[in-house]
Design an enzyme around this catalytic site. Structure first.
Site, PDB file in Angstrom:
ATOM      1  N   CYS A  99       0.803  -1.224   0.000  1.00 17.28           N
ATOM      2  CA  CYS A  99       0.000   0.000   0.000  1.00 17.28           C
ATOM      3  C   CYS A  99       0.844   1.286   0.000  1.00 17.28           C
ATOM      4  CB  CYS A  99      -0.984  -0.052   1.158  1.00 17.28           C
ATOM      5  SG  CYS A  99      -2.366   1.076   0.894  1.00 17.28           S
ATOM      6  N   HIS A 198      -3.528  -5.431   2.652  1.00 18.02           N
ATOM      7  CA  HIS A 198      -3.156  -5.570   4.059  1.00 18.02           C
ATOM      8  C   HIS A 198      -3.799  -6.861   4.542  1.00 18.02           C
ATOM      9  CE1 HIS A 198      -1.921  -1.321   4.432  1.00 18.02           C
ATOM     10  NE2 HIS A 198      -3.019  -0.989   3.780  1.00 18.02           N
TER      11      HIS A 198
HETATM   12  N1  GLN Z   1      -1.878   7.029   2.357  1.00 20.06           N
HETATM   13  C1  GLN Z   1      -2.037   6.172   1.237  1.00 20.06           C
HETATM   14  C2  GLN Z   1      -3.398   6.284   0.601  1.00 20.06           C
HETATM   15  O1  GLN Z   1      -4.328   6.691   1.241  1.00 20.06           O
HETATM   16  C3  GLN Z   1      -1.738   4.723   1.617  1.00 20.06           C
HETATM   17  C4  GLN Z   1      -2.727   4.120   2.573  1.00 20.06           C
HETATM   18  C5  GLN Z   1      -2.322   2.768   3.077  1.00 20.06           C
HETATM   19  O2  GLN Z   1      -1.132   2.447   3.142  1.00 20.06           O
HETATM   20  N2  GLN Z   1      -3.307   1.983   3.491  1.00 20.06           N
HETATM   21  O3  GLN Z   1      -3.534   5.970  -0.550  1.00 20.06           O
END
Ligand code: GLN
Length: 260
Positions: A99, A198
């Site tokens: 992510c 995740h």
């Molecule tokens: N901040 C990033 C987004 O919102 C990654 C979010 C995350 O790692 N879940 O796209």
């Protein structure tokens, strides 16, 4: 099957306190446990901003997700490590970037405030957040990876777009994946894997976990070492099946609502 007793792998977790959304650190635990069950000693090292560390010391590099704020905090440090990490990947080093980490392993990520965060360009991809008014990509995901399902949970505002020639990791069956539009999930180049999943993703997807271990063993000890002893994965596969069920029933009820 080789006797892996006495073998050792170094797992590095980049920014474990800042990039650790939804228990991404569980990925290191999963690798540790699956190695231990095969008498492979996995040593997990956290790498924080400013730490004296080189990817040459690693067999597997993990980086997790984080909010835009945390991504911004690690960005300058990651840039300094960019050349070394690119060289590591070039030399078949194993990476799992999740992510927010996946976004920063691409060319850049334009955050929700429209500011660009430079990435390290391991994946030929760019990510952009469409702004706070557009819904985030949230929910359970099922994707097809090499003909098998991988499951996980996604929550990202940013959308990733792969450039031509950049291979995706998997095809989305249910969920948003990279951008909710092109049906692609994650990216893969050499032994570097990027994903929005995740979960943590590895405990629920033991074959993906074993792929990373197997690639790292092969790189360090030669081709015979890639052949891992099978483990009893019944608990992991139950977790996988539950995540699959949750994702697919959410999709069915969404479709039901749409056509009711
Ligand atoms: N901040 C990033 C987004 O919102 C990654 C979010 C995350 O790692 N879940 O796209």
């Amino acid at each position: 099957m080789t006797d892996t007793d006495g073998h050792q792998l170094n797992v590095a977790v980049l920014y474990p306190d800042l990039l650790n959304l939804y228990g991404d650190r569980g990925n290191a635990r999963a690798l540790e446990r699956r190695c231990a069950a095969r008498e492979i000693e996995a040593t997990v090292t956290g790498v924080d901003i400013g730490d004296d560390w080189s990817p040459e010391e690693a067999d597997i590099v993990l980086v997790g997700g984080g909010q835009d704020r945390e991504q911004r905090r690690v960005q300058a440090d990651l840039q300094q490590r960019g050349d070394a990490l690119r060289e590591y990947v070039d030399q078949d080093g194993v990476v799992l970037a999740v992510c927010g980490g996946f976004q920063l392993f691409g060319h850049h990520y334009r955050g929700w405030d429209c500011e660009i965060m430079e990435g390290i360009g391991i994946f030929d991809a760019v990510a952009a957040h469409p702004g706070p008014r557009i819904a985030r990509c949230v929910g359970n995901v099922v994707a097809l990876w090499e003909g098998e399902t991988v499951v996980g949970f996604e929550n990202h505002g940013g959308r990733t777009y792969l450039n031509d020639g950049q291979e995706a990791l998997a095809d989305v069956v249910s969920g948003f994946g990279n951008n909710g539009g092109d049906g692609l999930e994650g990216a893969k180049i050499k032994n570097a894997y990027g994903t929005y999943l995740h979960g943590a993703v590895l405990p629920k997807n033991p074959r993906l976990a074993d792929r990373l271990i197997s690639l790292a063993m092969e790189r360090r000890y030669g081709p015979e070492a890639a052949d891992l002893t099978p483990l009893d994965d019944s608990a992991a596969l139950r977790a996988h099946a539950e995540a699959l069920h949750a994702a697919l029933s959410a999709r069915e009820s969404a479709l039901g609502r749409r056509f009711a």
